[in-house]
Design a protein around this motif. Structure first.
Motif, PDB file in Angstrom:
ATOM      1  N   LEU A  10       1.011  -0.989  -0.397  1.00  0.00           N
ATOM      2  CA  LEU A  10      -0.093   0.389   0.056  1.00  0.00           C
ATOM      3  C   LEU A  10       0.925   1.652  -0.074  1.00  0.00           C
ATOM      4  N   THR A  11       1.876   0.930   0.873  1.00  0.00           N
ATOM      5  CA  THR A  11       3.038   2.310   0.935  1.00  0.00           C
ATOM      6  C   THR A  11       3.307   3.035  -1.062  1.00  0.00           C
ATOM      7  N   VAL A  12       3.533   1.531  -1.773  1.00  0.00           N
ATOM      8  CA  VAL A  12       3.945   1.108  -2.500  1.00  0.00           C
ATOM      9  C   VAL A  12       3.175   2.263  -4.123  1.00  0.00           C
ATOM     10  N   LEU A  13       2.005   1.943  -3.741  1.00  0.00           N
ATOM     11  CA  LEU A  13       0.653   2.232  -4.231  1.00  0.00           C
ATOM     12  C   LEU A  13       0.839   3.697  -4.203  1.00  0.00           C
ATOM     13  N   THR A  14       0.848   4.026  -2.599  1.00  0.00           N
ATOM     14  CA  THR A  14       0.720   5.863  -3.150  1.00  0.00           C
ATOM     15  C   THR A  14       2.105   6.098  -3.119  1.00  0.00           C
ATOM     16  N   ALA A  15       2.965   6.305  -3.220  1.00  0.00           N
ATOM     17  CA  ALA A  15       4.346   6.141  -4.008  1.00  0.00           C
ATOM     18  C   ALA A  15       3.845   6.791  -5.149  1.00  0.00           C
ATOM     19  N   SER A  16       3.658   5.678  -6.142  1.00  0.00           N
ATOM     20  CA  SER A  16       3.194   5.340  -7.053  1.00  0.00           C
ATOM     21  C   SER A  16       1.943   6.226  -7.990  1.00  0.00           C
ATOM     22  N   LEU A  17       1.277   6.652  -7.051  1.00  0.00           N
ATOM     23  CA  LEU A  17       0.042   7.657  -7.634  1.00  0.00           C
ATOM     24  C   LEU A  17       0.174   8.836  -7.777  1.00  0.00           C
ATOM     25  N   LEU A  18       1.457   8.942  -6.456  1.00  0.00           N
ATOM     26  CA  LEU A  18       1.563  10.745  -6.820  1.00  0.00           C
ATOM     27  C   LEU A  18       3.165  10.848  -7.357  1.00  0.00           C
ATOM     28  N   ILE A  85      -9.229  12.001 -10.849  1.00  0.00           N
ATOM     29  CA  ILE A  85      -9.504  12.786  -9.565  1.00  0.00           C
ATOM     30  C   ILE A  85      -8.634  11.768  -8.360  1.00  0.00           C
ATOM     31  N   ARG A  86      -9.614  10.927  -9.059  1.00  0.00           N
ATOM     32  CA  ARG A  86      -9.656   9.659  -7.927  1.00  0.00           C
ATOM     33  C   ARG A  86      -8.533   8.820  -7.699  1.00  0.00           C
ATOM     34  N   ALA A  87      -7.678   9.022  -8.638  1.00  0.00           N
ATOM     35  CA  ALA A  87      -6.979   8.431  -8.698  1.00  0.00           C
ATOM     36  C   ALA A  87      -5.314   9.428  -8.113  1.00  0.00           C
ATOM     37  N   THR A  88      -5.383  10.165  -8.481  1.00  0.00           N
ATOM     38  CA  THR A  88      -4.873  11.136  -7.850  1.00  0.00           C
ATOM     39  C   THR A  88      -4.059  11.232  -6.179  1.00  0.00           C
ATOM     40  N   TYR A  89      -6.333  12.027  -6.323  1.00  0.00           N
ATOM     41  CA  TYR A  89      -6.353  11.775  -4.568  1.00  0.00           C
ATOM     42  C   TYR A  89      -6.145  10.483  -3.978  1.00  0.00           C
ATOM     43  N   ALA A  90      -6.364   9.236  -4.492  1.00  0.00           N
ATOM     44  CA  ALA A  90      -5.137   8.004  -4.202  1.00  0.00           C
ATOM     45  C   ALA A  90      -3.823   7.851  -3.399  1.00  0.00           C
ATOM     46  N   GLY A  91      -3.214   8.759  -4.439  1.00  0.00           N
ATOM     47  CA  GLY A  91      -1.978   9.264  -3.719  1.00  0.00           C
ATOM     48  C   GLY A  91      -1.841  10.225  -2.495  1.00  0.00           C
ATOM     49  N   SER A  92      -2.697  10.355  -2.488  1.00  0.00           N
ATOM     50  CA  SER A  92      -2.638  11.527  -1.714  1.00  0.00           C
ATOM     51  C   SER A  92      -3.133  11.297  -0.291  1.00  0.00           C
ATOM     52  N   VAL A  93      -4.296  10.308  -0.300  1.00  0.00           N
ATOM     53  CA  VAL A  93      -4.935   9.919   0.884  1.00  0.00           C
ATOM     54  C   VAL A  93      -4.040   8.147   1.646  1.00  0.00           C
ATOM     55  N   GLY A  94      -3.400   8.245   1.207  1.00  0.00           N
ATOM     56  CA  GLY A  94      -2.305   6.811   1.398  1.00  0.00           C
ATOM     57  C   GLY A  94      -3.784   6.079   1.586  1.00  0.00           C
ATOM     58  N   GLY A  95      -3.167   5.042   2.609  1.00  0.00           N
ATOM     59  CA  GLY A  95      -3.622   3.457   2.637  1.00  0.00           C
ATOM     60  C   GLY A  95      -4.604   3.193   2.422  1.00  0.00           C
ATOM     61  N   LEU A  96      -6.174   1.846   3.036  1.00  0.00           N
ATOM     62  CA  LEU A  96      -6.789   1.239   2.737  1.00  0.00           C
ATOM     63  C   LEU A  96      -8.073   2.180   2.045  1.00  0.00           C
TER      64      LEU A  96
END
Length: 222
Positions: A10-18, A85-96
């Motif tokens: 999930l950390t990798v996901l957040t970093a990638s989407l950011l 927008i949701r995909a980019t927001y995912a990178g900002s909010v992080g986690g589950l």
């Protein structure tokens, strides 16, 4: 999967989407003033804000995008932009919460493809491809390098000279360690013509392309 492994994914996901979220390719004549405003707000939040301020701004933009989709249910362009927008927001909010947002984005892109696969120069294809290579695979997420390549190439078929279609395919090749191919595609991305009204988005994307190019070239030399 162990809990610690899930958290790493999930950390990798957040970093990638950011680092990179698709922005739809658009020609000026195809954009309504409402859609143009959403695009400009997205670029401002993504490239000029950070931290909690960015997270809150994206949350508000998600709500605005949802309202736009409800007002234009048969217009695939609005589905694409809510997904972006949701995909980019995912990178900002992080986690589950990030995983939940990207799953919703995936459904929006798939719905957009059913309505009009060429909407916004095939951005739904590129958007889906981007998610497939940035999101962890099973059992955490739905990531798939095979599907990523498939969708990214379809995006390029629709828009072979676009800045985003080339950037994301180039970045995917970089992640796949296909460095020489990545350099060629990323260099093509830099040659994409400017998009009137999308100056902030273009500037931010070009910075990302330059960063990816630097990394790919260094890998070739090493």
């Amino acid at each position: 999967m162990k809990k610690s492994s899930s958290l790493v994914a999930l950390t990798v996901l957040t970093a990638s989407l950011l680092l990179g979220s698709v922005q739809a390719e658009t020609s000026p004549s195809a954009v309504t003033s409402e859609l143009s405003q959403i695009q400009q707000q997205w670029a401002s939040v993504k490239y000029q804000q950070s931290g909690k301020t960015q997270e809150q701004a994206f949350a508000e933009l998600v709500s605005a995008a949802q309202a736009a989709v409800k007002a234009h249910p048969e217009d695939a362009r609005y589905l694409i932009w809510e997904g972006i927008i949701r995909a980019t927001y995912a990178g900002s909010v992080g986690g589950l919460d990030a995983l939940s947002e990207v799953k919703t984005a995936k459904k929006l892109f798939e719905q957009a493809l059913k309505q009009d696969e060429k909407a916004l120069d095939g951005s739904a294809y590129t958007s889906l491809g981007s998610l497939y290579y940035q999101v962890p695979g099973w059992p955490v997420g739905f990531g798939s390098d095979k599907k990523a390549r498939e969708y990214l190439l379809k995006g390029l078929e629709v828009n072979p000279d676009g800045i985003d279609s080339n950037y994301f395919y180039g970045d995917f090749l970089l992640q796949q360690k296909e460095y020489k191919a990545a350099v060629a595609v990323l260099e093509k991305a830099l040659l994409a013509p400017p998009r009137p009204g999308r100056e902030d988005a273009d500037a931010g994307r070009r910075q990302e392309i330059e960063q990816a190019l630097t990394k790919a070239r260094s890998k070739i030399k090493s």
